[in-house]
Every structure is written in structure tokens, then in C-alpha cells.
Design a protein around this motif. Structure first.
Motif, PDB file in Angstrom:
ATOM      1  N   ARG A   1       0.950  -1.041  -0.085  1.00 22.80           N
ATOM      2  CA  ARG A   1      -0.004   0.039  -0.151  1.00 22.80           C
ATOM      3  C   ARG A   1       0.603   1.370  -0.011  1.00 22.80           C
ATOM      4  NH1 ARG A   1      -2.444   2.798   4.567  1.00 22.80           N
ATOM      5  NH2 ARG A   1      -3.947   4.013   3.776  1.00 22.80           N
ATOM      6  N   PHE A   2       0.463   2.141  -0.792  1.00 27.44           N
ATOM      7  CA  PHE A   2       0.861   3.715  -0.646  1.00 27.44           C
ATOM      8  C   PHE A   2      -0.113   4.321   0.158  1.00 27.44           C
ATOM      9  CE2 PHE A   2       1.706   7.800  -2.888  1.00 27.44           C
ATOM     10  CZ  PHE A   2       2.759   8.099  -2.363  1.00 27.44           C
ATOM     11  N   ALA A   3       0.275   4.729   1.401  1.00 29.62           N
ATOM     12  CA  ALA A   3      -0.623   5.256   2.438  1.00 29.62           C
ATOM     13  C   ALA A   3      -0.764   6.895   2.063  1.00 29.62           C
ATOM     14  CB  ALA A   3      -0.212   5.216   3.732  1.00 29.62           C
ATOM     15  N   THR A   4      -1.673   7.242   1.218  1.00 27.29           N
ATOM     16  CA  THR A   4      -1.989   8.757   0.933  1.00 27.29           C
ATOM     17  C   THR A   4      -2.970   9.373   1.909  1.00 27.29           C
ATOM     18  OG1 THR A   4      -3.661   8.452  -0.385  1.00 27.29           O
ATOM     19  CG2 THR A   4      -1.575   8.409  -1.395  1.00 27.29           C
ATOM     20  N   ARG A   5      -3.700   8.743   2.612  1.00 23.96           N
ATOM     21  CA  ARG A   5      -4.645   9.092   3.560  1.00 23.96           C
ATOM     22  C   ARG A   5      -4.558   8.781   4.829  1.00 23.96           C
ATOM     23  NH1 ARG A   5     -10.533   9.233   1.195  1.00 23.96           N
ATOM     24  NH2 ARG A   5      -9.388  10.838  -0.236  1.00 23.96           N
ATOM     25  N   ASP A   6      -4.394   7.480   5.219  1.00 25.91           N
ATOM     26  CA  ASP A   6      -4.462   6.928   6.521  1.00 25.91           C
ATOM     27  C   ASP A   6      -3.180   6.037   6.799  1.00 25.91           C
ATOM     28  OD1 ASP A   6      -4.816   5.952   9.001  1.00 25.91           O
ATOM     29  OD2 ASP A   6      -6.977   5.842   8.721  1.00 25.91           O
ATOM     30  N   PRO A   7      -2.326   6.233   7.427  1.00 26.95           N
ATOM     31  CA  PRO A   7      -0.992   5.555   7.535  1.00 26.95           C
ATOM     32  C   PRO A   7      -1.101   4.696   8.660  1.00 26.95           C
ATOM     33  CG  PRO A   7      -0.419   7.806   8.608  1.00 26.95           C
ATOM     34  CD  PRO A   7      -1.987   7.788   7.941  1.00 26.95           C
ATOM     35  N   LEU A   8      -2.237   4.477   9.408  1.00 28.06           N
ATOM     36  CA  LEU A   8      -2.387   3.597  10.747  1.00 28.06           C
ATOM     37  C   LEU A   8      -2.408   2.161  10.370  1.00 28.06           C
ATOM     38  CD1 LEU A   8      -4.569   6.344  12.914  1.00 28.06           C
ATOM     39  CD2 LEU A   8      -1.982   5.921  12.834  1.00 28.06           C
ATOM     40  N   PRO A   9      -2.457   1.349  11.175  1.00 29.14           N
ATOM     41  CA  PRO A   9      -2.380  -0.013  10.840  1.00 29.14           C
ATOM     42  C   PRO A   9      -3.623  -0.563  10.463  1.00 29.14           C
ATOM     43  CG  PRO A   9      -1.044   0.264  13.129  1.00 29.14           C
ATOM     44  CD  PRO A   9      -1.462   1.635  12.527  1.00 29.14           C
ATOM     45  N   ALA A  10      -4.629   0.083  11.086  1.00 30.32           N
ATOM     46  CA  ALA A  10      -6.216  -0.325  10.802  1.00 30.32           C
ATOM     47  C   ALA A  10      -6.300   0.009   9.402  1.00 30.32           C
ATOM     48  CB  ALA A  10      -7.109   0.579  11.542  1.00 30.32           C
ATOM     49  N   ALA A  11      -5.771   0.598   8.642  1.00 28.10           N
ATOM     50  CA  ALA A  11      -5.940   1.077   7.317  1.00 28.10           C
ATOM     51  C   ALA A  11      -5.046  -0.220   6.087  1.00 28.10           C
ATOM     52  CB  ALA A  11      -5.400   2.275   6.794  1.00 28.10           C
ATOM     53  N   ALA A  12      -4.278  -0.913   6.768  1.00 31.40           N
ATOM     54  CA  ALA A  12      -3.547  -2.041   6.124  1.00 31.40           C
ATOM     55  C   ALA A  12      -4.309  -2.742   5.257  1.00 31.40           C
ATOM     56  CB  ALA A  12      -2.826  -2.753   6.984  1.00 31.40           C
ATOM     57  N   LEU A  13      -3.723  -3.181   3.980  1.00 32.30           N
ATOM     58  CA  LEU A  13      -4.156  -4.197   3.047  1.00 32.30           C
ATOM     59  C   LEU A  13      -3.461  -5.361   3.162  1.00 32.30           C
ATOM     60  CD1 LEU A  13      -4.946  -1.599   0.231  1.00 32.30           C
ATOM     61  CD2 LEU A  13      -6.771  -2.553   1.534  1.00 32.30           C
ATOM     62  N   PRO A  14      -4.327  -6.605   2.782  1.00 39.09           N
ATOM     63  CA  PRO A  14      -5.524  -6.620   2.476  1.00 39.09           C
ATOM     64  C   PRO A  14      -6.553  -6.453   3.940  1.00 39.09           C
ATOM     65  CG  PRO A  14      -4.265  -8.870   1.870  1.00 39.09           C
ATOM     66  CD  PRO A  14      -3.230  -7.470   2.784  1.00 39.09           C
ATOM     67  N   MET A  15      -7.593  -6.082   3.764  1.00 38.61           N
ATOM     68  CA  MET A  15      -8.395  -5.542   4.732  1.00 38.61           C
ATOM     69  C   MET A  15      -9.652  -6.543   4.697  1.00 38.61           C
ATOM     70  SD  MET A  15     -10.462  -1.716   5.233  1.00 38.61           S
ATOM     71  CE  MET A  15      -8.849  -0.967   5.223  1.00 38.61           C
ATOM     72  N   ARG A  16     -10.283  -6.712   5.958  1.00 37.50           N
ATOM     73  CA  ARG A  16     -11.373  -7.551   6.027  1.00 37.50           C
ATOM     74  C   ARG A  16     -12.493  -6.856   6.934  1.00 37.50           C
ATOM     75  NH1 ARG A  16      -9.767 -12.121  10.804  1.00 37.50           N
ATOM     76  NH2 ARG A  16      -9.666 -10.482  12.557  1.00 37.50           N
ATOM     77  N   ASN A  17     -13.940  -7.260   6.712  1.00 36.21           N
ATOM     78  CA  ASN A  17     -14.968  -6.568   7.415  1.00 36.21           C
ATOM     79  C   ASN A  17     -14.940  -7.030   8.953  1.00 36.21           C
ATOM     80  OD1 ASN A  17     -15.608  -9.370   6.997  1.00 36.21           O
ATOM     81  ND2 ASN A  17     -17.893  -8.682   6.378  1.00 36.21           N
ATOM     82  N   ALA A  18     -15.991  -6.563   9.822  1.00 36.05           N
ATOM     83  CA  ALA A  18     -16.033  -6.945  11.105  1.00 36.05           C
ATOM     84  C   ALA A  18     -16.242  -8.060  11.402  1.00 36.05           C
ATOM     85  CB  ALA A  18     -17.044  -6.253  11.799  1.00 36.05           C
ATOM     86  N   LEU A  19     -16.809  -8.962  10.391  1.00 37.65           N
ATOM     87  CA  LEU A  19     -17.267 -10.736  10.466  1.00 37.65           C
ATOM     88  C   LEU A  19     -16.182 -11.381  10.016  1.00 37.65           C
ATOM     89  CD1 LEU A  19     -21.053 -10.649   9.632  1.00 37.65           C
ATOM     90  CD2 LEU A  19     -19.948 -10.711  11.731  1.00 37.65           C
ATOM     91  N   GLY A  20     -15.190 -10.772   9.225  1.00 37.37           N
ATOM     92  CA  GLY A  20     -13.927 -11.536   8.760  1.00 37.37           C
ATOM     93  C   GLY A  20     -14.355 -12.365   7.595  1.00 37.37           C
TER      94      GLY A  20
END
Length: 286
Positions: free
Chosen positions: A57-76
């Protein structure tokens, strides 16, 4: 800009192969390379890998760990990898929050993720911007690839019976495959036209997903299906102006100068010309 790749139904996966794919994706990212791997039964595994999602990822907006990719929804049960931006992020975020979604990051990827969770494949027709993404739905056992209306973000895919793979670049995809060969049809087309018309690439069996298209891979059936989620309704100048404004309007709601990286492609030239005409005091081509 970010890079991503995915390999499914591929028992030939190993850590060395995934590292090579990540290395070739790094030119599109640089702010965090991550991978998620599963065994054949879709249980998380790092040794007996059969399926994998990768992103740099190239973090242009949110560099925090919660913004990492791959990303999953709350249910996983839904995962996403994403490249690009959405022009209507604010409106979509508010609508989804009204449906009870609690966002963990400020990224467009998370907006696209929960848009799919709420609206299914209809979500892709509601996304405006320059993007390519892949959504893995573990509930329906399907993968969806989507590319924006103008094809401003690259996305290539490959399939064999019961196997499916994709990436942001042909080189990254080829690095994850057991074998590959050049495409005579692709080479002939390039020599004849000076470019490769979609969906052709220079590798046999590797296809460029066309703009405004959705590629669906069904694990149960083991095959792919291509459809369109966006079509041009009119060739009129008014319609074209409205679509450009819809895609770019929110992106340039600012008083600071914006640089357009002008590339020798029709989409890049059209984008630069439209943006320069619409926002002459803010946009400069480089």
C-alpha cells in the motif's frame, strides 16, 4: 496508488514465490506490504498455502495499522485489496454510517469493502473514481474483480480449471505462476497497433480486465464470468462532462495546486485536458 495480487486454488504457493510477487508490487506501494494466506479449506495458514491475498500500500490518506491491506470486514468473511481513490467517499461513508457501519480507518478501501457488504455487486456501479479492486467473499465462495469506468487503474487476471489469479501488473502475476509463455496473439497485436488492445496482454492466458467491467470467479463452479457494471449512456459532450465531473469533482475540491502525471495514454491525456479546463488555477501537468 497501491499494488495487489491474489492466487486461489494454487497449491504451488510458497513463501519464496509470495516474496517475489511482493517485490514486484513494491513500485506501486512502499508503505506496508502484507499478505494473508489460507489452506485449501480456507483456514489461515502459512505453511500449507493454497489461497493468498497480497498488497503493498501507498498510504496517501491513513497511515495507521487499521488501514492496512488486505482488509477484512468486522465479521471476517469479506476481504478486499484496493488500488486508487473514490471521488464520492464522503457521501458513501455517511450513507453506510447511517446503516450502522463503524469505520476503523479513513481509507477508500474500507468504504468499498462495506459498500459491497451492504449492496453486493451493485456496489461497484455506485463507486466513482479511479480504482481497481478485488473482493473475496468467503460466504458465497466467490471473488470479484472490478475496474473503474475509465480504466485508470490496471488489473490483469489468469484462470485455469479451479484456479484463479490476478495482480496489478503482468510481471507480478507472472512471478506467482508456476509457468508462463508469451502470447503470439498479443505480440501480433502490439506489432500491428503499437499498443495492446484490451483484454490482450503479452502473456498467454493473462487478460487485462476492461474498464467498467466485473470479473467473477466461483470456487464451487471453478469458472470465471465477465460482465459490465458501467456503460456509456451517451456520446454527447454534456454526458461526458457530467461523468468526468462525477469522477473527479470531489477529488479536486481544494484550493491547492494539483499535479497531473501525464502519461502517453488516451485516458491520461483526456483526464489532464478535462482537469486543466475545469480547474485551470489548480492543475498543472508534469
Amino acid at each position: 496508488m497501491s499494488g495487489f495480487a491474489g492466487f486461489f486454488g494454487c497449491p504451488f504457493l510458497d513463501l519464496a514465490r509470495l516474496r517475489q510477487v511482493h517485490r514486484l508490487l513494491s513500485s506501486r506501494g512502499g508503505d506496508g506490504a502484507h499478505a494473508v494466506a489460507w489452506n485449501a479449506a480456507f483456514e489461515r495458514s502459512k505453511s500449507d498455502m493454497c489461497h493468498a491475498l497480497l498488497a503493498d500500500r501507498f498510504a496517501t490518506r491513513d497511515p495507521l495499522p487499521a488501514a492496512a491491506l488486505p482488509m477484512r470486514n468486522a465479521l471476517g468473511n469479506i476481504w478486499i485489496v484496493f488500488d486508487g481513490y473514490l471521488a464520492d467517499t464522503v457521501a458513501l461513508r455517511r450513507e453506510l454510517q447511517g446503516r450502522g457501519i463503524r469505520f476503523q480507518s479513513q481509507t477508500d478501501a474500507e468504504v468499498a469493502l462495506y459498500a459491497y457488504e451492504n449492496w453486493g455487486t451493485e456496489a461497484f456501479s455506485r463507486l466513482n473514481g479511479a480504482f481497481a479492486c478485488a473482493v473475496l467473499d468467503l460466504y458465497t465462495h466467490k471473488i470479484y474483480l472490478a475496474r473503474d469506468r475509465f480504466g485508470l487503474r490496471p488489473l490483469v487476471w489468469w484462470s485455469q480449471p479451479q484456479q484463479f489469479a490476478f495482480a496489478s501488473s503482468v510481471r507480478a502475476l507472472a512471478a506467482g505462476l508456476p509457468t508462463w509463455s508469451l502470447s503470439a496473439t498479443g505480440i501480433d497485436a502490439y506489432l500491428a497497433h503499437g499498443y495492446l488492445p484490451a483484454p490482450l496482454t503479452l502473456l498467454e492466458g493473462v487478460h487485462l480486465l476492461e474498464h467498467g467491467s466485473l470479473c467473477e470467479f466461483d470456487f464451487k463452479q471453478g469458472h470465471t464470468k465477465i460482465s459490465r457494471f458501467a456503460e456509456w449512456q451517451s456520446n454527447s459532450a454534456v454526458n461526458l462532462d457530467q461523468r468526468w465531473q462525477s469522477m473527479l469533482g470531489d477529488y479536486w475540491r481544494t484550493d491547492v495546486e494539483t499535479a497531473v502525471d501525464l502519461q502517453p495514454t488516451a485516458a491520461s491525456i483526456a483526464l489532464a485536458a478535462y482537469a486543466g479546463q475545469r480547474w485551470p488555477k489548480q492543475v498543472m501537468a508534469v
